[in-house]
Scaffold this active site. Structure first.
Site, PDB file in Angstrom:
ATOM      1  N   GLU A 182      39.093  66.363  78.333  1.00 29.57           N
ATOM      2  CA  GLU A 182      39.751  67.477  77.651  1.00 29.57           C
ATOM      3  C   GLU A 182      41.261  67.259  77.622  1.00 29.57           C
ATOM      4  O   GLU A 182      41.856  66.828  78.629  1.00 29.57           O
ATOM      5  CB  GLU A 182      39.420  68.752  78.427  1.00 29.57           C
ATOM      6  CG  GLU A 182      39.117  69.941  77.583  1.00 29.57           C
ATOM      7  CD  GLU A 182      37.837  69.823  76.756  1.00 29.57           C
ATOM      8  OE1 GLU A 182      37.920  69.339  75.607  1.00 29.57           O
ATOM      9  OE2 GLU A 182      36.770  70.228  77.251  1.00 29.57           O
ATOM     10  N   HIS A 183      41.861  67.550  76.484  1.00 31.27           N
ATOM     11  CA  HIS A 183      43.300  67.346  76.263  1.00 31.27           C
ATOM     12  C   HIS A 183      43.683  65.872  76.426  1.00 31.27           C
ATOM     13  O   HIS A 183      44.777  65.542  76.844  1.00 31.27           O
ATOM     14  CB  HIS A 183      44.144  68.252  77.175  1.00 31.27           C
ATOM     15  CG  HIS A 183      44.067  69.686  76.760  1.00 31.27           C
ATOM     16  ND1 HIS A 183      44.867  70.216  75.777  1.00 31.27           N
ATOM     17  CD2 HIS A 183      43.235  70.680  77.152  1.00 31.27           C
ATOM     18  CE1 HIS A 183      44.546  71.496  75.598  1.00 31.27           C
ATOM     19  NE2 HIS A 183      43.557  71.795  76.411  1.00 31.27           N
TER      20      HIS A 183
ATOM     21  N   GLY B 172      35.266  78.188  71.223  1.00 29.43           N
ATOM     22  CA  GLY B 172      35.562  76.856  71.725  1.00 29.43           C
ATOM     23  C   GLY B 172      34.451  75.869  71.376  1.00 29.43           C
ATOM     24  O   GLY B 172      34.305  74.834  72.019  1.00 29.43           O
TER      25      GLY B 172
ATOM     26  N   SER C 160      35.804  75.735  63.363  1.00 28.55           N
ATOM     27  CA  SER C 160      36.666  75.399  62.225  1.00 28.55           C
ATOM     28  C   SER C 160      36.492  73.934  61.809  1.00 28.55           C
ATOM     29  O   SER C 160      36.478  73.627  60.612  1.00 28.55           O
ATOM     30  CB  SER C 160      38.137  75.721  62.517  1.00 28.55           C
ATOM     31  OG  SER C 160      38.582  75.032  63.643  1.00 28.55           O
TER      32      SER C 160
ATOM     33  N   ASP D 146      37.032  67.131  67.787  1.00 25.28           N
ATOM     34  CA  ASP D 146      36.020  68.031  67.226  1.00 25.28           C
ATOM     35  C   ASP D 146      35.376  67.439  65.972  1.00 25.28           C
ATOM     36  O   ASP D 146      34.166  67.498  65.790  1.00 25.28           O
ATOM     37  CB  ASP D 146      36.656  69.384  66.882  1.00 25.28           C
ATOM     38  CG  ASP D 146      37.436  69.958  68.050  1.00 25.28           C
ATOM     39  OD1 ASP D 146      37.126  69.585  69.197  1.00 25.28           O
ATOM     40  OD2 ASP D 146      38.356  70.755  67.815  1.00 25.28           O
TER      41      ASP D 146
ATOM     42  N   TYR E 174      48.459  75.738  73.375  1.00 27.89           N
ATOM     43  CA  TYR E 174      47.939  74.418  73.006  1.00 27.89           C
ATOM     44  C   TYR E 174      49.043  73.518  72.462  1.00 27.89           C
ATOM     45  O   TYR E 174      49.232  72.380  72.920  1.00 27.89           O
ATOM     46  CB  TYR E 174      46.806  74.568  71.975  1.00 27.89           C
ATOM     47  CG  TYR E 174      46.162  73.256  71.609  1.00 27.89           C
ATOM     48  CD1 TYR E 174      45.035  72.803  72.269  1.00 27.89           C
ATOM     49  CD2 TYR E 174      46.703  72.449  70.605  1.00 27.89           C
ATOM     50  CE1 TYR E 174      44.447  71.599  71.944  1.00 27.89           C
ATOM     51  CE2 TYR E 174      46.124  71.240  70.269  1.00 27.89           C
ATOM     52  CZ  TYR E 174      45.000  70.821  70.938  1.00 27.89           C
ATOM     53  OH  TYR E 174      44.429  69.612  70.611  1.00 27.89           O
TER      54      TYR E 174
HETATM   55  C1  GLA Z   1      40.637  71.613  70.917  1.00 22.85           C
HETATM   56  C2  GLA Z   1      41.166  70.628  69.892  1.00 22.85           C
HETATM   57  C3  GLA Z   1      40.746  69.200  70.226  1.00 22.85           C
HETATM   58  C4  GLA Z   1      41.059  68.845  71.692  1.00 22.85           C
HETATM   59  C5  GLA Z   1      40.564  69.953  72.621  1.00 22.85           C
HETATM   60  C6  GLA Z   1      40.995  69.730  74.052  1.00 22.85           C
HETATM   61  O1  GLA Z   1      39.244  71.694  70.831  1.00 22.85           O
HETATM   62  O2  GLA Z   1      40.719  70.973  68.612  1.00 22.85           O
HETATM   63  O3  GLA Z   1      41.379  68.301  69.354  1.00 22.85           O
HETATM   64  O4  GLA Z   1      42.422  68.601  71.866  1.00 22.85           O
HETATM   65  O5  GLA Z   1      41.033  71.232  72.205  1.00 22.85           O
HETATM   66  O6  GLA Z   1      40.328  68.640  74.575  1.00 22.85           O
END
Ligand code: GLA
Length: 326
Positions: A19-20, A91, A95, A140, A190
């Site tokens: 994540e991130h 989450g 989108s 995503d 974010y």
């Molecule tokens: C959101 C963003 C992704 C990614 C995650 C964190 O889902 O759309 O690109 O950065 O957060 O992992």
């Protein structure tokens, strides 16, 4: 002959771990889920692409149409219908699924070949960045496009290489539990996190945090941001190893470690999410963590198959990636 009507499905995604990391040229391990967005596109006179069911100013529709045309795809006028069984702002990447399904259905109706998956993921990610104001990475979109039944996919965002990984959970299930706090990417922390990572890389003299060795010596909180990204990249490969062994205990521990890192070093948790994580642990989860961008949204947890899931938790399984249905 140009088809007049085309329908496409794009799934949402769960990110098992990583994540991130995507906007730091790092590693992620998502899978496409069975829930998603279905778009039907039908040719109509003129050049306008309209979607009576979406708000007139829908940024995703405008963005997807503009980006496809900019990529040289001749899109005639179309009427578009959207149906979804994905909860929004949970989450689960509603989108990204919307953009991918729109792009595939519009190309289908126009009789045009859609760009190959990695290019299409890039195009849809530009829509998110330029039209929705969220500086998201490609996790995503790639997850939605590259999904495979029964498998997660290890993504290396630096090379854009992808490798399917059998989801061997040895008698366990993954489930998501909404925290009740809506996840709003644009305007949340974010974009600030992304900017902090960029700044940290600049101070360390590396092109991206993928090349950083550690963040020691950087001012707080940049040192902790770097520590999260580096430890999370390592956890992705440990999770791949745990899946290969079918070692659910190790996977659960990695989910917990990821959560602690996202909460303490990356600081993207909120009280509602902490409560959802605690509820999963109380219900017997082997591990639970905040998923996606953070600041709300859903929690992902691993449970023994025979365990009763906490109220509101929904089991998630890897399903096939985005595709034209007709
Ligand atoms: C959101 C963003 C992704 C990614 C995650 C964190 O889902 O759309 O690109 O950065 O957060 O992992």
């Amino acid at each position: 002959m140009t088809p007049h009507r085309s329908r496409a499905f794009a799934p949402g995604r769960v990110n098992l771990i990583g994540e991130h990391t995507d906007y730091n040229e790092g590693l992620c391990l998502p899978f496409a889920i069975e829930m998603g967005v279905t778009v039907t596109a039908e040719l109509r006179d003129g050049r306008d692409v309209v979607a009576p069911g979406l708000p007139g100013d829908d940024r995703f529709l405008r963005g997807t149409v503009a980006q496809l045309r900019a990529a040289g795809i001749e899109l005639p006028g179309c009427a578009v219908e959207v149906a979804s069984d994905l909860p929004q702002e949970a989450g689960l990447s509603s989108s990204a699924a919307l953009c991918v399904a729109l792009a595939l259905a519009l190309c289908g109706a126009a009789g045009a070949t859609p760009p190959p998956p990695v290019e299409l993921a890039r195009l849809c990610s530009r829509v998110e960045n330029e039209y929705a104001g969220a500086a998201t990475g490609m996790l995503d979109q790639l997850a939605s496009l590259l999904g495979e039944e029964g498998r997660a996919v290890r993504l290396d965002i630096r090379t854009l290489a992808s490798e399917p990984v059998e989801l061997r959970l040895g008698g366990h299930v993954l489930a998501v539990l909404g925290s009740g706090a809506p996840r709003v990417l644009a305007g949340s922390g974010y974009n600030e996190r992304r900017e902090q990572c960029r700044r940290a890389a600049e101070l360390l003299g590396v092109g991206s945090l993928r090349d950083a060795r550690d963040g020691a010596g950087l001012p707080d909180p940049l040192d902790r941001r770097v520590r999260h990204v580096l430890s999370e990249n390592a956890r992705v490969d440990h999770a791949v190893a745990a899946l290969r062994e079918g070692d659910a205990g190790a996977l659960g521990e990695l989910l917990d470690a990821s959560h602690r890192s996202l909460r303490d070093d990356f600081e993207v948790s909120v009280p509602e999410v902490e409560r959802a994580v605690a509820a999963c642990h109380e219900a017997g989860a082997l591990g639970a963590r905040i998923m996606g961008g953070g600041f709300g949204g859903s929690v992902l947890a691993l449970f023994p198959e025979e365990q009763e899931l906490p109220d509101g938790a929904v089991p998630v399984r890897p399903g096939p990636g985005a595709r034209l249905l007709q």
